[in-house]
Design a protein around this motif. Structure first.
Motif, mmCIF file in Angstrom:
data_model
loop_
_atom_site.group_PDB
_atom_site.id
_atom_site.type_symbol
_atom_site.label_atom_id
_atom_site.label_comp_id
_atom_site.label_asym_id
_atom_site.label_seq_id
_atom_site.Cartn_x
_atom_site.Cartn_y
_atom_site.Cartn_z
ATOM 1 N N SER A 173 -24.799 -27.126 2.668
ATOM 2 C CA SER A 173 -25.204 -27.516 3.965
ATOM 3 C C SER A 173 -26.490 -26.762 4.412
ATOM 4 O O SER A 173 -26.855 -27.004 5.407
ATOM 5 C CB SER A 173 -24.032 -27.225 4.780
ATOM 6 O OG SER A 173 -23.619 -25.862 4.745
ATOM 7 N N GLY A 174 -27.035 -25.885 3.430
ATOM 8 C CA GLY A 174 -28.259 -25.264 3.760
ATOM 9 C C GLY A 174 -27.936 -24.116 4.793
ATOM 10 O O GLY A 174 -26.911 -23.700 5.152
ATOM 11 N N GLY A 175 -29.350 -23.746 5.501
ATOM 12 C CA GLY A 175 -29.350 -22.657 6.293
ATOM 13 C C GLY A 175 -29.369 -23.244 7.607
ATOM 14 O O GLY A 175 -29.146 -24.243 8.187
ATOM 15 N N LEU A 176 -29.980 -22.191 8.364
ATOM 16 C CA LEU A 176 -30.057 -22.499 9.947
ATOM 17 C C LEU A 176 -31.835 -22.816 10.230
ATOM 18 O O LEU A 176 -31.989 -23.019 11.515
ATOM 19 C CB LEU A 176 -29.987 -21.180 10.957
ATOM 20 C CG LEU A 176 -28.483 -20.556 10.726
ATOM 21 C CD1 LEU A 176 -28.517 -19.275 11.187
ATOM 22 C CD2 LEU A 176 -27.611 -21.514 10.993
ATOM 23 N N SER A 177 -32.474 -23.073 9.069
ATOM 24 C CA SER A 177 -33.826 -23.293 9.202
ATOM 25 C C SER A 177 -34.129 -24.711 9.764
ATOM 26 O O SER A 177 -33.405 -25.737 9.192
ATOM 27 C CB SER A 177 -34.785 -23.160 8.059
ATOM 28 O OG SER A 177 -34.630 -21.810 7.659
ATOM 29 N N MET A 178 -34.975 -25.032 10.680
ATOM 30 C CA MET A 178 -35.283 -26.322 11.214
ATOM 31 C C MET A 178 -34.176 -27.067 11.862
ATOM 32 O O MET A 178 -33.619 -28.015 11.285
ATOM 33 C CB MET A 178 -36.031 -27.168 9.831
ATOM 34 C CG MET A 178 -37.151 -26.639 9.379
ATOM 35 S SD MET A 178 -38.214 -27.720 8.269
ATOM 36 C CE MET A 178 -39.367 -26.592 7.637
ATOM 37 N N PRO A 179 -33.671 -26.378 12.947
ATOM 38 C CA PRO A 179 -32.440 -27.120 13.528
ATOM 39 C C PRO A 179 -32.502 -28.518 13.772
ATOM 40 O O PRO A 179 -31.810 -29.520 14.125
ATOM 41 C CB PRO A 179 -32.121 -26.012 14.761
ATOM 42 C CG PRO A 179 -33.380 -25.406 14.948
ATOM 43 C CD PRO A 179 -34.098 -25.347 13.597
ATOM 44 N N GLY A 180 -33.995 -28.993 13.937
ATOM 45 C CA GLY A 180 -34.225 -30.474 14.643
ATOM 46 C C GLY A 180 -33.870 -31.332 13.360
ATOM 47 O O GLY A 180 -33.810 -32.644 13.676
ATOM 48 N N LEU A 181 -33.592 -30.906 12.019
ATOM 49 C CA LEU A 181 -33.347 -31.757 11.117
ATOM 50 C C LEU A 181 -31.614 -31.553 10.794
ATOM 51 O O LEU A 181 -31.307 -32.039 9.732
ATOM 52 C CB LEU A 181 -33.970 -31.263 9.678
ATOM 53 C CG LEU A 181 -35.551 -31.542 9.647
ATOM 54 C CD1 LEU A 181 -36.129 -31.212 8.684
ATOM 55 C CD2 LEU A 181 -35.748 -33.227 9.901
ATOM 56 N N GLY A 182 -31.063 -31.104 11.628
ATOM 57 C CA GLY A 182 -29.442 -31.080 11.430
ATOM 58 C C GLY A 182 -29.005 -29.665 10.916
ATOM 59 O O GLY A 182 -27.726 -29.720 10.808
ATOM 60 N N ALA A 183 -29.895 -28.539 10.765
ATOM 61 C CA ALA A 183 -29.408 -27.435 10.277
ATOM 62 C C ALA A 183 -28.188 -26.832 11.300
ATOM 63 O O ALA A 183 -28.346 -26.853 12.422
ATOM 64 C CB ALA A 183 -30.452 -26.487 10.332
ATOM 65 N N SER A 184 -27.220 -26.203 10.451
ATOM 66 C CA SER A 184 -25.915 -25.717 11.192
ATOM 67 C C SER A 184 -25.506 -24.609 10.597
ATOM 68 O O SER A 184 -25.732 -24.505 9.414
ATOM 69 C CB SER A 184 -25.095 -26.607 11.841
ATOM 70 O OG SER A 184 -24.327 -27.003 10.627
ATOM 71 N N PRO A 185 -24.790 -23.935 11.385
ATOM 72 C CA PRO A 185 -23.768 -22.603 10.565
ATOM 73 C C PRO A 185 -22.502 -23.220 9.907
ATOM 74 O O PRO A 185 -21.931 -22.308 9.515
ATOM 75 C CB PRO A 185 -23.515 -21.581 11.533
ATOM 76 C CG PRO A 185 -23.559 -22.669 12.801
ATOM 77 C CD PRO A 185 -24.394 -23.675 12.842
#
Length: 383
Positions: free
Chosen positions: A144-156
């Motif tokens: 799920s990746g990290g927190l970078s670029m929340p506009g692309l759906g990043a989440s914790p």
């Protein structure tokens, strides 16, 4: 996507869940839309982690050359930009299309716009409550990746799953991110927005990068700043050499002999952007004198100013513009060979969600490919 494809092609029945409207959104916007998909010089030393040895196994078993070979088999044209950075000649869409094709080859079922509301575990494996459905699987891979670029759906999301199953998550912060400056300095340098210069930039721990620096309306950016930001801690200074290719003292001595009446400002403008020289002169950093008027002490101070410019950033622009997230799932909780959680059999973490962060220039994509491949091999061995 890559892990799903490799596992599917190895005979596993795979369901790929993505909360986005279309696959590979971060790939599509990376590298200015051309996707810096790997680097020729990938090596473990280019990665930050509390356990620097963790990444070695996966990087050695699935290398940049393996991914380049796959790109070539799909007929995707690419080029080296600088420092080993490989980009698509045309569009990042080709990399996404390649991954989609590989998933199809592995009979992977993909569901977009899938929000995972909860994850539970029992003797049979893992059950996921989705928005409108429930799915069960004996193995669960978190990519799920990290927190970078929340506009692309990043989440914790990935961190929460790790903590739910008793795994330690290390503190996170933005990496590969521009610096902001304190207000007085910001106001002084805003006139330089858009000016770029070659530089070397050094963090307080001695880490050094030699790339270009860019002045912006918020502070400092460019490859040199993005790189060093991963090694910078709040409150620290960085040291910047604005003339990495010039011995400034020798240059001034030669010019003084040849053009004694030339202004110092015009002499420096031979090596630095004129706007930068004018700005530094207005700030009193460059004396308003001719070369023959420049005394020894002034020259020594000037050399120090331009080759060891100490800057204390106010902070960074944060996750909104950061390319990666530092920290994440503690690698000591995972197997470096399989990416499986030691405390939760059948649960795997790959890519940026864990505490492995690469340099700018395709290193983080390669970690995604390598960790995904290692995980897929483990899944295949369990068929």
């Amino acid at each position: 996507m890559f892990c799903a494809a490799m596992a599917g092609q190895a005979g596993r029945r795979v369901l790929l869940l993505d909360n986005g409207k279309k696959p590979g959104r971060k790939i599509l916007m990376s590298g200015g839309g051309r996707c810096n998909f790997t680097n020729l010089y990938v090596e473990p030393a280019a990665y930050l982690s509390q356990n620097p040895h963790f990444c070695k196994s996966a990087l050695a078993r699935y290398t940049q050359w393996d991914f380049i070979d796959m790109v070539g088999k799909h007929g995707i044209a690419w080029h080296e930009k600088t420092l080993g950075q490989l980009f698509c000649d045309d569009s990042a869409e080709h990399i996404v299309a390649m991954l989609v094709a590989e998933c199809e080859k592995g009979n992977v079922t993909t569901r977009l716009r899938s929000e995972i509301l909860s994850v539970t575990q029992d003797d049979a494996g893992y059950t996921l409550q989705l928005n409108g459905d429930v799915v069960a699987a004996d193995k669960l891979v978190i990519a799920s990746g990290g927190l970078s670029m929340p506009g692309l759906g990043a989440s914790p999301f990935g961190y929460k799953v790790a903590e739910q199953f008793g795994l330690k998550v290390l503190p996170t912060r933005a990496g590969l991110v521009p610096f902001t400056l304190h207000k007085p300095m910001l106001e002084q340098f805003q006139v330089l927005s858009g000016v770029s210069v070659p530089s070397t930039i050094t963090a307080q721990d001695g880490t050094l990068f030699r790339e270009s620096l860019l002045f912006t309306h918020r502070g400092l950016s460019g490859p040199a700043v993005l790189q060093i930001s991963s090694y910078w801690q709040a409150g620290e200074f960085v040291s910047i050499n604005l003339l990495p290719d010039v011995d400034l003292a020798d240059f001034l001595d030669v010019q003084r002999v040849e053009h004694p009446n030339q202004s110092l400002k015009n002499t420096l403008a031979m090596q630095l952007p004129k706007r930068l020289v004018e700005c530094l002169q207005q700030l009193g950093q460059i004396p308003d004198v001719t070369l023959k008027q420049l005394n020894v002490r002034e020259q020594q101070t000037l050399v120090e100013t331009l080759t060891n410019w100490r800057v204390q950033p106010n902070g960074t622009e944060g996750y909104r513009t950061a390319e990666v997230t530092l920290g994440g799932v503690d690698t000591n909780e995972l197997s470096s060979r399989t990416m499986e959680a030691k405390k939760a059999p059948g649960l795997y973490f790959i890519g940026e969600v864990m505490d492995v962060t690469g340099w700018l220039g395709g290193y983080n994509f390669q970690w995604a490919w390598s960790s995904a491949w290692a995980c897929a091999q483990a899944l295949a061995d369990n068929t």
